[in-house]
Design a protein around this motif. Sequence first.
Motif, PDB file in Angstrom:
ATOM      1  N   GLN A 112       0.888  -1.176   0.000  1.00 61.34           N
ATOM      2  CA  GLN A 112       0.000   0.000   0.000  1.00 61.34           C
ATOM      3  C   GLN A 112       0.920   1.218   0.000  1.00 61.34           C
ATOM      4  O   GLN A 112       1.838   1.311   0.825  1.00 61.34           O
ATOM      5  CB  GLN A 112      -0.856   0.029   1.261  1.00 61.34           C
ATOM      6  CG  GLN A 112      -1.892  -1.075   1.358  1.00 61.34           C
ATOM      7  CD  GLN A 112      -2.494  -1.112   2.763  1.00 61.34           C
ATOM      8  OE1 GLN A 112      -1.778  -1.313   3.744  1.00 61.34           O
ATOM      9  NE2 GLN A 112      -3.801  -0.931   2.860  1.00 61.34           N
ATOM     10  N   ASP A 113       0.665   2.165  -0.879  1.00 62.60           N
ATOM     11  CA  ASP A 113       1.612   3.272  -1.054  1.00 62.60           C
ATOM     12  C   ASP A 113       1.872   4.060   0.223  1.00 62.60           C
ATOM     13  O   ASP A 113       3.011   4.406   0.530  1.00 62.60           O
ATOM     14  CB  ASP A 113       1.086   4.255  -2.120  1.00 62.60           C
ATOM     15  CG  ASP A 113       1.193   3.686  -3.519  1.00 62.60           C
ATOM     16  OD1 ASP A 113       2.071   2.837  -3.760  1.00 62.60           O
ATOM     17  OD2 ASP A 113       0.389   4.100  -4.374  1.00 62.60           O
ATOM     18  N   CYS A 141       2.641  -5.174 -16.093  1.00 58.41           N
ATOM     19  CA  CYS A 141       1.642  -4.181 -15.650  1.00 58.41           C
ATOM     20  C   CYS A 141       1.412  -4.305 -14.144  1.00 58.41           C
ATOM     21  O   CYS A 141       1.739  -5.324 -13.530  1.00 58.41           O
ATOM     22  CB  CYS A 141       0.313  -4.398 -16.388  1.00 58.41           C
ATOM     23  SG  CYS A 141      -0.536  -5.927 -15.977  1.00 58.41           S
ATOM     24  N   MET A 142       0.830  -3.255 -13.566  1.00 60.51           N
ATOM     25  CA  MET A 142       0.416  -3.342 -12.163  1.00 60.51           C
ATOM     26  C   MET A 142      -0.783  -4.282 -12.047  1.00 60.51           C
ATOM     27  O   MET A 142      -1.479  -4.560 -13.019  1.00 60.51           O
ATOM     28  CB  MET A 142       0.003  -1.962 -11.635  1.00 60.51           C
ATOM     29  CG  MET A 142       1.158  -1.034 -11.373  1.00 60.51           C
ATOM     30  SD  MET A 142       0.618   0.455 -10.491  1.00 60.51           S
ATOM     31  CE  MET A 142      -0.379   1.272 -11.745  1.00 60.51           C
ATOM     32  N   ARG A 143      -1.011  -4.752 -10.829  1.00 59.86           N
ATOM     33  CA  ARG A 143      -2.214  -5.519 -10.508  1.00 59.86           C
ATOM     34  C   ARG A 143      -2.836  -4.891  -9.254  1.00 59.86           C
ATOM     35  O   ARG A 143      -2.109  -4.538  -8.324  1.00 59.86           O
ATOM     36  CB  ARG A 143      -1.870  -6.993 -10.251  1.00 59.86           C
ATOM     37  CG  ARG A 143      -1.094  -7.597 -11.405  1.00 59.86           C
ATOM     38  CD  ARG A 143      -0.920  -9.111 -11.309  1.00 59.86           C
ATOM     39  NE  ARG A 143      -0.247  -9.612 -10.136  1.00 59.86           N
ATOM     40  CZ  ARG A 143       1.075  -9.516  -9.906  1.00 59.86           C
ATOM     41  NH1 ARG A 143       1.861  -8.883 -10.752  1.00 59.86           N
ATOM     42  NH2 ARG A 143       1.597 -10.038  -8.822  1.00 59.86           N
ATOM     43  N   TYR A 144      -4.162  -4.724  -9.291  1.00 62.66           N
ATOM     44  CA  TYR A 144      -4.879  -4.114  -8.171  1.00 62.66           C
ATOM     45  C   TYR A 144      -5.848  -5.140  -7.568  1.00 62.66           C
ATOM     46  O   TYR A 144      -6.411  -5.962  -8.296  1.00 62.66           O
ATOM     47  CB  TYR A 144      -5.763  -2.962  -8.663  1.00 62.66           C
ATOM     48  CG  TYR A 144      -5.083  -1.721  -9.210  1.00 62.66           C
ATOM     49  CD1 TYR A 144      -3.843  -1.270  -8.759  1.00 62.66           C
ATOM     50  CD2 TYR A 144      -5.752  -0.948 -10.169  1.00 62.66           C
ATOM     51  CE1 TYR A 144      -3.288  -0.090  -9.256  1.00 62.66           C
ATOM     52  CE2 TYR A 144      -5.198   0.229 -10.660  1.00 62.66           C
ATOM     53  CZ  TYR A 144      -3.965   0.651 -10.206  1.00 62.66           C
ATOM     54  OH  TYR A 144      -3.427   1.815 -10.693  1.00 62.66           O
ATOM     55  N   VAL A 145      -6.100  -5.024  -6.270  1.00 62.57           N
ATOM     56  CA  VAL A 145      -7.140  -5.847  -5.639  1.00 62.57           C
ATOM     57  C   VAL A 145      -8.328  -4.935  -5.333  1.00 62.57           C
ATOM     58  O   VAL A 145      -8.258  -4.083  -4.438  1.00 62.57           O
ATOM     59  CB  VAL A 145      -6.629  -6.512  -4.344  1.00 62.57           C
ATOM     60  CG1 VAL A 145      -7.748  -7.312  -3.696  1.00 62.57           C
ATOM     61  CG2 VAL A 145      -5.427  -7.412  -4.642  1.00 62.57           C
ATOM     62  N   ALA A 146      -9.396  -5.112  -6.100  1.00 65.68           N
ATOM     63  CA  ALA A 146     -10.564  -4.227  -5.966  1.00 65.68           C
ATOM     64  C   ALA A 146     -11.090  -4.247  -4.538  1.00 65.68           C
ATOM     65  O   ALA A 146     -11.224  -5.310  -3.927  1.00 65.68           O
ATOM     66  CB  ALA A 146     -11.659  -4.669  -6.933  1.00 65.68           C
ATOM     67  N   GLY A 147     -11.356  -3.077  -4.006  1.00 59.61           N
ATOM     68  CA  GLY A 147     -11.950  -2.952  -2.671  1.00 59.61           C
ATOM     69  C   GLY A 147     -10.926  -2.967  -1.546  1.00 59.61           C
ATOM     70  O   GLY A 147     -11.272  -2.706  -0.394  1.00 59.61           O
ATOM     71  N   SER A 148      -9.652  -3.257  -1.855  1.00 63.68           N
ATOM     72  CA  SER A 148      -8.662  -3.399  -0.775  1.00 63.68           C
ATOM     73  C   SER A 148      -8.355  -2.060  -0.100  1.00 63.68           C
ATOM     74  O   SER A 148      -7.813  -2.032   1.009  1.00 63.68           O
ATOM     75  CB  SER A 148      -7.372  -4.051  -1.285  1.00 63.68           C
ATOM     76  OG  SER A 148      -6.826  -3.316  -2.352  1.00 63.68           O
ATOM     77  N   GLY A 196      -4.379   5.426  -2.113  1.00 59.69           N
ATOM     78  CA  GLY A 196      -3.139   5.213  -1.355  1.00 59.69           C
ATOM     79  C   GLY A 196      -3.121   3.951  -0.512  1.00 59.69           C
ATOM     80  O   GLY A 196      -2.040   3.511  -0.090  1.00 59.69           O
ATOM     81  N   ARG A 197      -4.297   3.355  -0.231  1.00 57.35           N
ATOM     82  CA  ARG A 197      -4.298   2.096   0.538  1.00 57.35           C
ATOM     83  C   ARG A 197      -4.627   0.880  -0.341  1.00 57.35           C
ATOM     84  O   ARG A 197      -4.830  -0.220   0.181  1.00 57.35           O
ATOM     85  CB  ARG A 197      -5.284   2.185   1.716  1.00 57.35           C
ATOM     86  CG  ARG A 197      -4.910   3.253   2.742  1.00 57.35           C
ATOM     87  CD  ARG A 197      -5.651   3.070   4.076  1.00 57.35           C
ATOM     88  NE  ARG A 197      -7.079   2.937   3.915  1.00 57.35           N
ATOM     89  CZ  ARG A 197      -7.945   3.963   3.850  1.00 57.35           C
ATOM     90  NH1 ARG A 197      -7.514   5.204   3.945  1.00 57.35           N
ATOM     91  NH2 ARG A 197      -9.237   3.740   3.699  1.00 57.35           N
ATOM     92  N   MET A 198      -4.677   1.109  -1.661  1.00 56.56           N
ATOM     93  CA  MET A 198      -4.918  -0.003  -2.597  1.00 56.56           C
ATOM     94  C   MET A 198      -3.803  -1.044  -2.484  1.00 56.56           C
ATOM     95  O   MET A 198      -2.622  -0.685  -2.497  1.00 56.56           O
ATOM     96  CB  MET A 198      -4.952   0.592  -4.011  1.00 56.56           C
ATOM     97  CG  MET A 198      -4.808  -0.353  -5.194  1.00 56.56           C
ATOM     98  SD  MET A 198      -6.133  -1.538  -5.339  1.00 56.56           S
ATOM     99  CE  MET A 198      -7.551  -0.539  -4.968  1.00 56.56           C
ATOM    100  N   PHE A 199      -4.147  -2.333  -2.361  1.00 53.59           N
ATOM    101  CA  PHE A 199      -3.128  -3.386  -2.462  1.00 53.59           C
ATOM    102  C   PHE A 199      -2.750  -3.483  -3.946  1.00 53.59           C
ATOM    103  O   PHE A 199      -3.623  -3.733  -4.795  1.00 53.59           O
ATOM    104  CB  PHE A 199      -3.677  -4.756  -2.046  1.00 53.59           C
ATOM    105  CG  PHE A 199      -4.058  -4.901  -0.590  1.00 53.59           C
ATOM    106  CD1 PHE A 199      -3.851  -3.886   0.335  1.00 53.59           C
ATOM    107  CD2 PHE A 199      -4.619  -6.098  -0.142  1.00 53.59           C
ATOM    108  CE1 PHE A 199      -4.215  -4.045   1.678  1.00 53.59           C
ATOM    109  CE2 PHE A 199      -4.976  -6.272   1.187  1.00 53.59           C
ATOM    110  CZ  PHE A 199      -4.782  -5.246   2.099  1.00 53.59           C
TER     111      PHE A 199
END
Length: 284
Positions: A112-113, A141-148, A196-199
């Motif tokens: 998390q940034d 590419c980046m990978r995001y976890v939706a809702g994290s 900023g708290r996105m995994f």
Amino acid sequence: MTMMSAAPNNGLAERYWRDGFAFPIPVLTADEVSHFRGALEDAEAHHPKPRKPLNDYLRANAHYVLKFAEDLSRHPRIVDAVSKVLGPDLICWGVEVFAKEPRSPRYVGWHQDITYWGMGHTDHEVTAWIALSEVTEANGCMRYVAGSHRNMIVDHVDRPVDNAMLSRGQEIAVDIDEKDATPVILEPGEMALHHGRMFHASGRNRSDVRRIGVAIRYLRPDVDPEGRLEFATLVRGSDHFGNFRLAAGATEDFSEHGLDLHDRVTEAQEVALAAGAEDFTYTR
Ligand SMILES: O=C(O)CCC(=O)C(=O)O
């Protein structure tokens, strides 16, 4: 200048607050991509090495020393989209170039940034990640976890291994199920916004295509750097809080003033970045 379709900003803020990210958002024309990528590659080819290796300037606060980075941070289509999420007053706290060379093993672990930025758990930081090349699963590419982003800051551990691209090699101490990850595939000139708290993480470049992204960190001026000295540039509206020392971005490449400012800003940021680290070595 080549034409581009209007940015599909309808519902952008709703998607962002629901998922913690929004993409793809078209922000640069093909001509603008050539311009910004050309300026980056020109700096890479002709960097005068006045004080520090080029990578130190590219990977932190590039907008104080490189005009293209400052210009990108003020690009109206980028700032308009970020404003939809954060509102009318915006400061820029950092610009970082994340380039992965063809076949490079460099990667970014799950993180998390804002964990080590010393700004608490704020919801008022957004990263705008702009693709200056095609960005695919093959080239990392980046990978995001939706809702994290609905988590607070979770525990991280430092794993400063050779190919890790983050400052401490930090990684979330939580197992991520890769099935939950959304790949952030972008065309050149498209942008992704993330909280900023996105995994998020990104893998190695398994392709022959250079992958280039510029990450711009925008804040609302009410974010509190917990009493520490921090610098930022004002990119839209006003700052009624005075929490950050407002500075000017680069109007030319590697001016003496810009180099001095870069030293001061980066030293100030490293106080927060190093906090709690047993043995802080800054990886770039
Ligand atoms: O560009 C990458 O691969 C990672 C970028 C990243 O972690 C970020 O912008 O927060």
